[in-house]
Scaffold this active site. Structure first.
Site, PDB file in Angstrom:
ATOM      1  N   ARG A   1     -16.394   7.110  12.825  1.00 54.34           N
ATOM      2  CA  ARG A   1     -15.191   7.959  12.741  1.00 54.34           C
ATOM      3  C   ARG A   1     -15.596   9.416  12.590  1.00 54.34           C
ATOM      4  O   ARG A   1     -16.477   9.744  11.800  1.00 54.34           O
ATOM      5  CB  ARG A   1     -14.352   7.539  11.534  1.00 54.34           C
ATOM      6  CG  ARG A   1     -13.174   8.453  11.292  1.00 54.34           C
ATOM      7  CD  ARG A   1     -12.308   7.947  10.170  1.00 54.34           C
ATOM      8  NE  ARG A   1     -12.869   8.108   8.853  1.00 54.34           N
ATOM      9  CZ  ARG A   1     -12.892   9.259   8.163  1.00 54.34           C
ATOM     10  NH1 ARG A   1     -12.398  10.371   8.703  1.00 54.34           N
ATOM     11  NH2 ARG A   1     -13.402   9.307   6.955  1.00 54.34           N
ATOM     12  N   LEU A  23      -7.146  10.602   8.005  1.00 56.20           N
ATOM     13  CA  LEU A  23      -5.803  11.010   7.591  1.00 56.20           C
ATOM     14  C   LEU A  23      -4.899  11.079   8.814  1.00 56.20           C
ATOM     15  O   LEU A  23      -3.731  10.684   8.780  1.00 56.20           O
ATOM     16  CB  LEU A  23      -5.864  12.364   6.885  1.00 56.20           C
ATOM     17  CG  LEU A  23      -6.780  12.437   5.651  1.00 56.20           C
ATOM     18  CD1 LEU A  23      -6.704  13.811   5.003  1.00 56.20           C
ATOM     19  CD2 LEU A  23      -6.409  11.376   4.627  1.00 56.20           C
ATOM     20  N   ARG A  26     -21.197  12.206  11.677  1.00 58.03           N
ATOM     21  CA  ARG A  26     -21.770  11.720  10.416  1.00 58.03           C
ATOM     22  C   ARG A  26     -22.918  10.739  10.609  1.00 58.03           C
ATOM     23  O   ARG A  26     -23.896  10.769   9.869  1.00 58.03           O
ATOM     24  CB  ARG A  26     -20.667  11.047   9.603  1.00 58.03           C
ATOM     25  CG  ARG A  26     -19.657  12.050   9.163  1.00 58.03           C
ATOM     26  CD  ARG A  26     -18.451  11.417   8.523  1.00 58.03           C
ATOM     27  NE  ARG A  26     -17.552  12.477   8.115  1.00 58.03           N
ATOM     28  CZ  ARG A  26     -16.373  12.280   7.564  1.00 58.03           C
ATOM     29  NH1 ARG A  26     -15.935  11.056   7.358  1.00 58.03           N
ATOM     30  NH2 ARG A  26     -15.616  13.287   7.217  1.00 58.03           N
ATOM     31  N   GLY A  30       0.830  -1.209   0.000  1.00 61.29           N
ATOM     32  CA  GLY A  30       0.000   0.000   0.000  1.00 61.29           C
ATOM     33  C   GLY A  30       0.856   1.247   0.000  1.00 61.29           C
ATOM     34  O   GLY A  30       1.908   1.299   0.664  1.00 61.29           O
ATOM     35  N   ALA A  39      -1.158   5.892   4.704  1.00 56.95           N
ATOM     36  CA  ALA A  39      -0.586   5.011   5.725  1.00 56.95           C
ATOM     37  C   ALA A  39       0.645   4.291   5.177  1.00 56.95           C
ATOM     38  O   ALA A  39       1.723   4.312   5.794  1.00 56.95           O
ATOM     39  CB  ALA A  39      -1.638   4.009   6.190  1.00 56.95           C
ATOM     40  N   HIS A  85     -21.738   8.436   4.936  1.00 58.72           N
ATOM     41  CA  HIS A  85     -21.449   9.874   5.011  1.00 58.72           C
ATOM     42  C   HIS A  85     -22.669  10.664   4.565  1.00 58.72           C
ATOM     43  O   HIS A  85     -23.245  10.381   3.513  1.00 58.72           O
ATOM     44  CB  HIS A  85     -20.257  10.174   4.094  1.00 58.72           C
ATOM     45  CG  HIS A  85     -19.605  11.486   4.362  1.00 58.72           C
ATOM     46  ND1 HIS A  85     -20.272  12.674   4.250  1.00 58.72           N
ATOM     47  CD2 HIS A  85     -18.345  11.798   4.754  1.00 58.72           C
ATOM     48  CE1 HIS A  85     -19.444  13.666   4.562  1.00 58.72           C
ATOM     49  NE2 HIS A  85     -18.274  13.158   4.872  1.00 58.72           N
TER      50      HIS A  85
END
Ligand SMILES: Cc1cc2nc3c(=O)[nH]c(=O)nc-3n(C[C@H](O)[C@H](O)[C@H](O)COP(=O)(O)OP(=O)(O)OC[C@H]3O[C@@H](n4cnc5c(N)ncnc54)[C@H](O)[C@@H]3O)c2cc1C
Length: 658
Positions: free
Chosen positions: A454, A460, A338, A41, A45, A267
């Site tokens: 979250r 991020l 959210r 990846g 991250a 969202h």
């Protein structure tokens, strides 16, 4: 019950991470380390971890499926990144960020992890500024901030609506320096298909060269996956088209636990679905809720006219508008978290107040802010988002449309909730190590810090905390006694077997030779997921959903058509593998949701709600991380519980009203 060791060190929550760093055994960047680490990846991250590990002297093999690390999904992140700098002097602190995040996650996150995250948040901003990330600044030169949901302070750092892109360019420049220094070797357009376990430890991966189609073996002393979330299991989501959970699901099949899969984030501010040919949804950043007000008409007859197209939003005067978030949650208003905002939008639309032709949309209106601050100020903050909205819908949110009683009304956006982020993921301990020794998971693909919901601008933060500041320390506890091992040979039978199994699987998919395309089955899976495992879940619906997924999986196994061959580029074959793993993940989400007889954060079981329609938790029975262990293709997974322990924060009912 199996015991899970989350390796949280002793001591008060505020001292754990400091104590922890002091006890590192191997932190000496000057050592000439001969240890290899695979990082799969190159999102925020992965790129930050690979760059940091390279800088510390490890030999890093860094993989991604795109043609450049810069095209990882992280580049899509719009709104910003949180940190407890308190530049606005509005009472922010590490503790407050910690508290907001735990509360935002509906008290289902691991407390110690979240404290560590809040603590390193400030280092992230310093690191990124040093890399030259062009964060927005105020006139006097200080870094600017805005607010995101679930917080009453302004702590979000941003670069217009392109924060992810700018942060990724920063991480990429660090990564490139390590590539140049010979410490990181990049493998672009490679997909990890399996993790190789030797004597109970992760020792390497099998990766497919996506251009040649060839399977290749790679060994290392440790493997880190940073492969993002599983939102695309729902087919329509705000995630990039290439986002997949293949690496994570393969690790799960090899023994890594999957934690809290039912915690999926929907969202509230996405451009509504407009037809059944769509393959992607577009996010309108949460930052817009700083200046945009969400509303639907007060009168059902107005809503009906909007749905028929005989009335426009800007023709409805102030007194006939229901700013329902401000009405229901006066303390946080449009900036509730959210999950709360999404459910409130669904509630209004379910009652018939939706504002577009499908009845599944609400308005996000900038009239008040434009009248107060001017259109230029809005463009400075959200210019690219306004443009993006216009490109997709042909409506520019800043266009003046009407004036009623001296009040100017501008064209509003229409928005509706959509799948966006997955809080669940591969289970990791405090060191970010999975239940397989030597296998680590970071960023969105692990479950670690967000509990059941979250907060905006914290993905991020977590990805970069994991990559720059946590993993480079914690992985060394594992690697410390690995230095004695010689390089692992990829000729070991474990590598040969893993490669053979991947190859056989590719052959199987190609040989089904049925009639249905990958996308047609994926779309159907998405419908099942959204309908039965989406925003409102019931025990009955979840059981039906599992049954329907099993039936559709049979269709996949017997009636799939994948054109082409194993050799060379074959995008359909790659998508077929991803879909195979979305099935596994989809069922896991449903199993977890079915086992959790409570509502919390993004997991809303309709049977468990307050009279006001809010999520009703059951802390007595469900105050744990739900970890799922793979039992085989034809068996249901087994639930293992990691009890949560809170010592600094009092667990209570979330309140965003006052
Ligand atoms: C539209 C949008 C806007 C967002 N805005 C914000 C925001 O403003 N603030 C915020 O905090 N969060 C935001 N988020 C969430 C945030 O962007 C993501 O959670 C975060 O970027 C994930 O980073 P990651 O590094 O974990 O994974 P990703 O960025 O998804 O990267 C995954 C990497 O893994 C690689 N990969 C995947 N599978 C394989 C495989 N099998 N083999 C090899 N490589 C593989 C990919 O190539 C890629 O390099 C937003 C998300 C979306 C969708």
């Amino acid at each position: 019950m199996k015991k899970i060791d989350s390796k949280i060190p002793e001591g008060p929550v505020a001292e754990k991470w400091t104590n922890y760093k002091a006890h590192q055994r191997l932190v000496n960047p000057k050592n000439k380390l001969k240890l290899d680490v695979i990082v799969v990846g190159t999102g925020l991250a992965g790129a930050s971890a690979a760059a940091s590990l390279g800088e510390m002297g490890f030999n890093v093999l860094n993989f991604c499926i795109q043609d450049s690390p810069r095209r990882a999904h992280s580049i899509a992140a719009q709104g910003g990144i949180n940190a407890a700098k308190n530049y606005q002097n509005d009472g922010d602190s590490v503790y407050r960020l910690f508290y907001d995040t735990v509360k935002g996650g509906d008290y289902r996150a691991r407390e110690a992890n979240v404290y560590r995250l809040a603590e390193v948040s400030n280092n992230i901003i310093d690191q990124c500024v040093a890399q030259g990330v062009p964060f927005a600044r105020e006139y006097g030169g200080m870094l600017a901030n805005r607010s995101f949901g679930g917080a009453q302070v302004s702590r979000t750092f941003y670069a217009k609506g392109q924060t992810g892109q700018q942060l990724l360019l920063g991480a990429y420049s660090s990564l490139s320096a390590q590539v140049q220094a010979g410490k990181v070797k990049l493998f672009t357009r490679y997909e990890m298909e399996d993790v190789v376990i030797v004597d109970g430890r992760a020792r390497g991966i099998i990766a497919k060269n996506l251009v040649t189609g060839k399977l290749e073996r790679f060994s290392a002393n440790a493997v880190v996956i940073a492969t993002g979330g599983y939102g695309n299991a729902y087919f329509l989501s705000t995630n990039a088209m290439g986002c997949n959970c293949t690496a994570a699901v393969q690790c799960y099949r090899k023994g890594a636990y999957m934690a809290n899969p039912s915690y999926v984030q929907i969202h509230p501010t996405c451009i509504p679905v407009h037809g059944d040919k769509q393959s992607k949804l577009t996010l309108m950043s949460e930052s817009l809720r700083n200046d945009g007000r969400i509303w639907v008409p007060k009168k059902l007859e107005d809503a009906k006219k909007l749905q028929e197209g005989t009335l426009q939003g800007w023709e409805i005067p102030e007194e006939d508008r229901d700013y329902y978030l401000e009405r229901r949650y006066p303390a946080f208003g449009n900036l509730v978290p959210r999950d709360v905002a999404s459910r409130a939008a669904k509630e209004r639309c379910d009652k018939g107040f939706g504002v577009n032709n499908t009845g599944l949309a609400v308005f996000l209106d900038f009239s008040e802010s434009i009248n107060r601050l001017g259109l230029d100020a809005m463009k400075q903050r959200y210019g690219n988002l306004f443009d993006m909205y216009e490109e997709i819908t042909d409506v520019y949110p800043g266009d003046l449309a009407n004036e009623i009683n001296g009040v100017k009304y501008y064209k509003p956006m229409m928005i509706y909730p959509a799948i966006h982020y997955t809080m669940g993921g591969v289970w990791v301990d405090y060191e970010l190590q999975t239940s397989i020794p030597g296998l680590f998971a970071i960023g969105e693909c692990n479950f670690s810090d967000h509990g059941a919901n979250r907060l905006g601008a914290s993905a991020l933060m977590q990805g970069l905390a994991d990559g720059y500041f946590v993993l480079p320390y914690t992985i060394q506890n594992y690697l410390a006694d690995q230095a004695i091992w010689p390089r692992i040979s990829t000729d070991l039978p474990e590598f040969a077997e893993a490669e053979k199994a991947v190859d056989a699987e590719l052959t199987r998919l190609l040989n089904i030779k049925g009639k249905r395309s990958v996308d047609s089955i994926h779309k159907e899976l998405g419908h099942i997921m959204w309908e039965y495992v989406g925003m409102g879940r019931t025990a009955e619906g979840l059981k039906t959903g599992i049954q329907k997924m099993k039936e559709l999986q049979k269709e996949f196994d017997t009636n799939l058509f994948v054109p082409g061959s194993k050799e060379g580029l074959n995008v359909e074959l790659d998508k077929a593998i991803h879909l195979r793993d979305f099935f596994t993940m989809g069922e896991l989400v449903a199993h977890d949701a079915l086992s959790r007889n409570e509502s919390c954060g993004g997991h809303f079981r309709e049977e468990y709600q307050t009279e006001e329609g809010e999520a009703k938790r059951d802390d007595e029975n469900f105050f744990y991380v739900g970890c799922w262990e793979y039992q085989g293709a034809d068996k249901d997974p087994e639930l293992i519980k990691e009890p949560l322990e809170y010592e600094a924060i009092k667990v209570q009912t979330r309140n965003y009203k006052n």
